[in-house]
Each structure stands twice: as C-alpha cells, then as structure tokens.
Motif scaffolding. Structure first.
Motif, PDB file in Angstrom:
ATOM      1  N   LYS A  27      -4.564 -53.217   0.526  1.00 56.98           N
ATOM      2  CA  LYS A  27      -5.427 -53.995  -0.357  1.00 56.98           C
ATOM      3  C   LYS A  27      -4.600 -54.748  -1.385  1.00 56.98           C
ATOM      4  O   LYS A  27      -4.872 -55.911  -1.699  1.00 56.98           O
ATOM      5  N   LEU A  28      -3.572 -54.080  -1.933  1.00 54.59           N
ATOM      6  CA  LEU A  28      -2.735 -54.691  -2.952  1.00 54.59           C
ATOM      7  C   LEU A  28      -1.978 -55.907  -2.412  1.00 54.59           C
ATOM      8  O   LEU A  28      -1.863 -56.937  -3.092  1.00 54.59           O
ATOM      9  N   ILE A  29      -1.484 -55.785  -1.206  1.00 58.49           N
ATOM     10  CA  ILE A  29      -0.627 -56.828  -0.625  1.00 58.49           C
ATOM     11  C   ILE A  29      -1.415 -57.942   0.046  1.00 58.49           C
ATOM     12  O   ILE A  29      -0.965 -59.074   0.146  1.00 58.49           O
ATOM     13  N   SER A  30      -2.612 -57.622   0.509  1.00 58.18           N
ATOM     14  CA  SER A  30      -3.397 -58.543   1.331  1.00 58.18           C
ATOM     15  C   SER A  30      -3.530 -59.929   0.702  1.00 58.18           C
ATOM     16  O   SER A  30      -3.973 -60.071  -0.442  1.00 58.18           O
ATOM     17  N   GLY A  31      -3.119 -60.933   1.452  1.00 57.26           N
ATOM     18  CA  GLY A  31      -3.267 -62.316   1.037  1.00 57.26           C
ATOM     19  C   GLY A  31      -2.180 -62.847   0.129  1.00 57.26           C
ATOM     20  O   GLY A  31      -2.109 -64.063  -0.104  1.00 57.26           O
ATOM     21  N   THR A  32      -1.313 -61.972  -0.392  1.00 55.91           N
ATOM     22  CA  THR A  32      -0.305 -62.448  -1.350  1.00 55.91           C
ATOM     23  C   THR A  32       0.744 -63.339  -0.689  1.00 55.91           C
ATOM     24  O   THR A  32       1.381 -64.144  -1.370  1.00 55.91           O
ATOM     25  N   GLU A  33       0.911 -63.193   0.620  1.00 58.22           N
ATOM     26  CA  GLU A  33       1.912 -64.012   1.305  1.00 58.22           C
ATOM     27  C   GLU A  33       1.485 -65.477   1.402  1.00 58.22           C
ATOM     28  O   GLU A  33       2.326 -66.379   1.566  1.00 58.22           O
TER      29      GLU A  33
ATOM     30  N   ASN B  98      13.118 -56.372 -10.751  1.00 59.04           N
ATOM     31  CA  ASN B  98      11.774 -55.891 -11.033  1.00 59.04           C
ATOM     32  C   ASN B  98      11.052 -55.754  -9.697  1.00 59.04           C
ATOM     33  O   ASN B  98      10.766 -56.770  -9.051  1.00 59.04           O
ATOM     34  N   TYR B  99      10.765 -54.518  -9.298  1.00 58.67           N
ATOM     35  CA  TYR B  99      10.167 -54.299  -7.984  1.00 58.67           C
ATOM     36  C   TYR B  99       8.715 -53.847  -8.116  1.00 58.67           C
ATOM     37  O   TYR B  99       8.443 -52.793  -8.704  1.00 58.67           O
ATOM     38  N   MET B 100       7.804 -54.650  -7.632  1.00 58.18           N
ATOM     39  CA  MET B 100       6.359 -54.394  -7.579  1.00 58.18           C
ATOM     40  C   MET B 100       5.714 -54.523  -8.969  1.00 58.18           C
ATOM     41  O   MET B 100       6.375 -54.461  -9.995  1.00 58.18           O
ATOM     42  N   PRO B 101       4.386 -54.719  -9.003  1.00 59.54           N
ATOM     43  CA  PRO B 101       3.694 -55.086 -10.244  1.00 59.54           C
ATOM     44  C   PRO B 101       3.900 -54.170 -11.449  1.00 59.54           C
ATOM     45  O   PRO B 101       4.032 -54.688 -12.574  1.00 59.54           O
ATOM     46  N   PRO B 102       3.939 -52.817 -11.316  1.00 60.76           N
ATOM     47  CA  PRO B 102       4.132 -52.017 -12.529  1.00 60.76           C
ATOM     48  C   PRO B 102       5.424 -52.330 -13.273  1.00 60.76           C
ATOM     49  O   PRO B 102       5.530 -52.041 -14.469  1.00 60.76           O
ATOM     50  N   SER B 103       6.395 -52.915 -12.589  1.00 57.46           N
ATOM     51  CA  SER B 103       7.683 -53.238 -13.225  1.00 57.46           C
ATOM     52  C   SER B 103       7.651 -54.548 -13.989  1.00 57.46           C
ATOM     53  O   SER B 103       8.629 -54.898 -14.655  1.00 57.46           O
ATOM     54  N   GLY B 104       6.547 -55.280 -13.869  1.00 60.62           N
ATOM     55  CA  GLY B 104       6.466 -56.596 -14.480  1.00 60.62           C
ATOM     56  C   GLY B 104       6.667 -57.721 -13.487  1.00 60.62           C
ATOM     57  O   GLY B 104       6.680 -58.899 -13.868  1.00 60.62           O
TER      58      GLY B 104
ATOM     59  N   TYR C 177       6.243 -46.054  -7.022  1.00 64.79           N
ATOM     60  CA  TYR C 177       6.577 -47.068  -6.013  1.00 64.79           C
ATOM     61  C   TYR C 177       7.119 -48.351  -6.640  1.00 64.79           C
ATOM     62  O   TYR C 177       7.194 -49.392  -5.985  1.00 64.79           O
ATOM     63  N   SER C 178       7.527 -48.271  -7.910  1.00 65.15           N
ATOM     64  CA  SER C 178       7.972 -49.460  -8.626  1.00 65.15           C
ATOM     65  C   SER C 178       9.097 -49.080  -9.579  1.00 65.15           C
ATOM     66  O   SER C 178       9.170 -47.936 -10.037  1.00 65.15           O
ATOM     67  N   PHE C 179       9.953 -50.034  -9.898  1.00 66.46           N
ATOM     68  CA  PHE C 179      11.074 -49.731 -10.804  1.00 66.46           C
ATOM     69  C   PHE C 179      11.647 -51.007 -11.396  1.00 66.46           C
ATOM     70  O   PHE C 179      11.430 -52.117 -10.894  1.00 66.46           O
ATOM     71  N   ASN C 180      12.398 -50.818 -12.491  1.00 65.97           N
ATOM     72  CA  ASN C 180      13.302 -51.832 -13.029  1.00 65.97           C
ATOM     73  C   ASN C 180      14.732 -51.366 -12.805  1.00 65.97           C
ATOM     74  O   ASN C 180      15.011 -50.171 -12.864  1.00 65.97           O
TER      75      ASN C 180
ATOM     76  N   SER D 256      15.175 -47.488 -13.634  1.00 68.33           N
ATOM     77  CA  SER D 256      14.099 -46.880 -14.407  1.00 68.33           C
ATOM     78  C   SER D 256      12.783 -47.013 -13.651  1.00 68.33           C
ATOM     79  O   SER D 256      12.272 -48.125 -13.456  1.00 68.33           O
ATOM     80  N   PRO D 257      12.213 -45.903 -13.162  1.00 68.06           N
ATOM     81  CA  PRO D 257      10.956 -45.974 -12.426  1.00 68.06           C
ATOM     82  C   PRO D 257       9.817 -46.438 -13.323  1.00 68.06           C
ATOM     83  O   PRO D 257       9.805 -46.147 -14.529  1.00 68.06           O
ATOM     84  N   ARG D 258       8.870 -47.156 -12.762  1.00 74.93           N
ATOM     85  CA  ARG D 258       7.713 -47.654 -13.506  1.00 74.93           C
ATOM     86  C   ARG D 258       6.430 -47.256 -12.783  1.00 74.93           C
ATOM     87  O   ARG D 258       6.401 -47.131 -11.557  1.00 74.93           O
ATOM     88  N   THR D 259       5.373 -47.079 -13.560  1.00 69.79           N
ATOM     89  CA  THR D 259       4.113 -46.662 -12.969  1.00 69.79           C
ATOM     90  C   THR D 259       2.959 -47.099 -13.848  1.00 69.79           C
ATOM     91  O   THR D 259       3.158 -47.533 -14.989  1.00 69.79           O
ATOM     92  N   PHE D 260       1.753 -47.017 -13.324  1.00 68.17           N
ATOM     93  CA  PHE D 260       0.537 -47.138 -14.122  1.00 68.17           C
ATOM     94  C   PHE D 260       0.046 -45.727 -14.440  1.00 68.17           C
ATOM     95  O   PHE D 260       0.004 -44.871 -13.563  1.00 68.17           O
ATOM     96  N   PHE D 261      -0.343 -45.484 -15.679  1.00 67.71           N
ATOM     97  CA  PHE D 261      -0.934 -44.192 -15.995  1.00 67.71           C
ATOM     98  C   PHE D 261      -2.299 -44.034 -15.331  1.00 67.71           C
ATOM     99  O   PHE D 261      -2.717 -42.936 -14.982  1.00 67.71           O
ATOM    100  N   ASN D 262      -2.992 -45.160 -15.176  1.00 64.52           N
ATOM    101  CA  ASN D 262      -4.296 -45.158 -14.520  1.00 64.52           C
ATOM    102  C   ASN D 262      -4.322 -46.333 -13.559  1.00 64.52           C
ATOM    103  O   ASN D 262      -4.347 -47.491 -13.988  1.00 64.52           O
ATOM    104  N   GLN D 263      -4.281 -46.034 -12.262  1.00 67.99           N
ATOM    105  CA  GLN D 263      -4.239 -47.105 -11.268  1.00 67.99           C
ATOM    106  C   GLN D 263      -5.478 -47.983 -11.338  1.00 67.99           C
ATOM    107  O   GLN D 263      -5.396 -49.214 -11.233  1.00 67.99           O
ATOM    108  N   ALA D 264      -6.653 -47.372 -11.520  1.00 70.61           N
ATOM    109  CA  ALA D 264      -7.902 -48.130 -11.501  1.00 70.61           C
ATOM    110  C   ALA D 264      -7.968 -49.132 -12.652  1.00 70.61           C
ATOM    111  O   ALA D 264      -8.451 -50.258 -12.493  1.00 70.61           O
ATOM    112  N   LEU D 265      -7.454 -48.737 -13.810  1.00 67.50           N
ATOM    113  CA  LEU D 265      -7.483 -49.611 -14.982  1.00 67.50           C
ATOM    114  C   LEU D 265      -6.190 -50.396 -15.163  1.00 67.50           C
ATOM    115  O   LEU D 265      -6.090 -51.211 -16.080  1.00 67.50           O
ATOM    116  N   ALA D 266      -5.194 -50.135 -14.309  1.00 69.08           N
ATOM    117  CA  ALA D 266      -3.867 -50.757 -14.438  1.00 69.08           C
ATOM    118  C   ALA D 266      -3.282 -50.491 -15.821  1.00 69.08           C
ATOM    119  O   ALA D 266      -2.680 -51.372 -16.453  1.00 69.08           O
TER     120      ALA D 266
END
Length: 340
Positions: free
Chosen positions: A55-61, A157-163, A276-279, A299-309
């Motif tokens: 769902k996260l990746i769908s259509g981003t390409e 910066n790898y994946m959205p939680p990293s910025g 699944y994300s890091f700086n 430095s690993p990065r994450t969302f504390f709450n995935q639903a609320l980002a």
C-alpha cells in the motif's frame, strides 16, 4: 576516556497497583568528545509494527524522477566545468545535481534502476558501488581546484520515517567548506583533545570500546563498529570508525566494501525490531586534519504510531537538540550483535 552519566529516578503512585509507589529510572549520558547530552529514558520494548508496504509503495513509481523511464529526461545536469558530460553514470546508477542543494555543490546519486528495495535486500555491492560513484564525483570536483572541496559528505535518508520524500533509494552527496553543526563540534573538540592528551580521540575511543566490549559490535577490515554511548536516535545509533583515515577521500575501495557490509548487518538487525528506515551520515575531516578519523553514524528511524505517522522526534529533540533513546546502548548492542 571518560564515559560520564547522571542517574535519575522518578517516583509516581501507580493506579494499576492501587496507587503503590513506583520508581522509574532514567539516565543522562554525556558524549565523551563533545559533551553533548543524551537522555536514556521512556524504556519500552524495541519492537514496532511495519506498515503495509504494498500500500505504501503502490503508485509511487509513476511520478518517481529516479526511475529509468524518466531520470535522463527530467533530472538536471552539471555545468561542463564541473562534470563535462552533465551527469555521471555507473551502469544503472546516475549522479546529477541536487535541485534542492544543501550547499553550492550538491548532488543526488541513485542506487540503481530498481524503484523500491526492501532494507534487507540492499546488497553490500550495491552500496559500495554507489559510494564509489560519489567518490569519483568528489575527486573530479577536487581536481577543479574549487575552494568548496574541503568536507566531502554522503547522507542517506532511507524511506519516509527518515525524512525521504522519494521511495527510490538514493544518496545525498555534497562538498562544502563549512562543516555541519555536529561535525564541526566534533572536529573542534577532537582538536582540543589532541592538543591536551597528545593522542587522537577516535583512536582512543576504539581502543577503549574494544577493550570494554559492552558496546563493541565487531571489526570489518579496518572499520570498527560500535553502538554509540550517547545516541541520537530513539533506538540507538551504530557508529563506525575507520582506522588511520582522516577524510572521505582517503577511503580505499576495500574500506567502502567493508563499510557497506557493516551497514547491511545493521539493517538486518534493526529489521528484526520492525524498523525499516534510517539515516546515515559521513563524518569527515579535511585532508590535513590529523586530529580526527573518518566515521559514520547509522541511526534507525521509525514512527511511534504508524496510523498517525507520529514521528520519533518531538520538542525535546527538535528544539532543545537533546537526544532521547528508549533503551541502554549496551542492551541495543546485545540485540544487534548476532548479525556480527
């Protein structure tokens, strides 16, 4: 080498146990070099739920500027006095000017044509190859004699939680005569340390941490891997120090391969926690800075709450520049060690 800390205790009346008194520990750690403080608190199990990646990746390409059908059409080119051919290419990797640069000389290096690569599928060879492309750019820019070719830096910066706003794996590559804040603080402190102790701080740190063992992960080639004593991230940081290397351009091909191997080990270990994300940042001196050693932070990065980002950086980190880590670095080391 002093590893200082201040122990703290908070007492509450716990409603879950009929208002019985409960003591909650915390700790303030002082970075041995810069004396930057980091709070070890809010202890919790280091385990997060991963999102629905499909769902996260769908259509981003479809709108990705780094995918093969668009990259050569819509990315900018360097002027010929910097890169004669406009862009630098290594097989399916492309390096081109950053349209939103951090400094006067900034680039983006894609890590291949594949749009989305799960963290555990990023091969060491891919990382080392992307690093080599960036190194070729640094050398070419240095050879122009430009005064900005002092600190050669790679950020990842790898994946959205990293910025990262783009899924497609890529590196931020730039040269600057002005060191970023923390790097500048480290360089200044390391110079004072050498003037005072007549030894190199980073050499002393590696010796002390290797002998102590509580934060030591392993050594690959001449790169030593540790969990940081006073981490920046909520799930700790992995620190890598390269023996005898002062600056980015002194790294050899073997060093780049060894660093890439260590990074994939860190990725594999943190993936087990649901992260699944890091700086990742290079920390480098200038070519004549004998008081420092090239090192990097993962430095690993994450969302504390995935639903609320909900991000993992709040007011205390953002505005006070005070780090918060939710576990002791020694315990994080034990969680990571199996990959080494």
């Amino acid at each position: 080498m002093k590893f200082e800390s201040v122990q703290k205790k908070t007492v509450i009346l716990n409603p879950a146990e009929n208002m019985a008194r409960k003591t909650i520990p915390s700790e303030i750690r002082i970075d041995p070099l810069t004396r930057r403080s980091s709070r070890i608190c809010h202890f919790m199990k280091l385990k997060w739920e991963k999102p629905d990646f499909d769902k996260l990746i769908s259509g981003t390409e479809k709108m990705c500027p780094f995918c093969p059908d668009k990259i050569m059409k819509i990315t900018p080119c360097f002027p010929p006095e910097i890169v004669e051919e406009g862009r630098m290419i290594s097989d399916d990797m492309v390096l081109f000017p950053n349209i939103a640069p951090y400094d006067s000389i900034g680039a983006v290096a894609t890590m291949g044509s594949r749009h989305y690569i799960p963290m555990t599928e990023i091969e060491p060879e891919r990382i080392a190859k992307a690093f080599r492309l960036a190194m070729d750019f640094f050398r070419r820019f240095r050879d122009t004699g430009n005064e900005e070719s002092v600190y050669n830096i790679i950020n990842w910066n790898y994946m959205p939680p990293s910025g990262s706003s783009i899924i497609h794996p890529h590196l931020q590559v730039f040269s600057s005569s002005f060191a970023p804040n923390l790097m500048r603080n480290e360089l200044d402190a390391a110079k004072i340390y050498m003037e005072t102790s007549r030894t190199n701080y980073w050499d002393d740190l590696v010796k002390a941490e290797t002998a102590d063992g509580r934060r030591f992960l392993g050594k690959i080639g001449r790169t030593t891997w540790l969990t940081a004593y006073a981490p920046l991230g909520v799930a700790g940081d992995v620190l890598a120090v390269v023996d005898g290397v002062r600056c980015t351009l002194e790294l050899t091909d073997d060093d780049l391969s060894d660093i890439a191997k260590g990074l994939t080990k860190a990725m594999a270990a943190y993936d087990k926690m649901g992260i699944y994300s890091f700086n990742m940042n290079f920390f480098t001196g200038a070519e004549t800075d004998d008081h420092t050693r090239f090192h990097l932070l993962f430095s690993p990065r994450t969302f504390f709450n995935q639903a609320l980002a909900t991000p993992d950086i709040g007011a205390i980190q953002r505005l006070f520049n005070e780090s918060v880590c939710m576990a002791f670095p020694e315990d994080i080391r034990d969680m990571l060690k199996s990959e080494w």
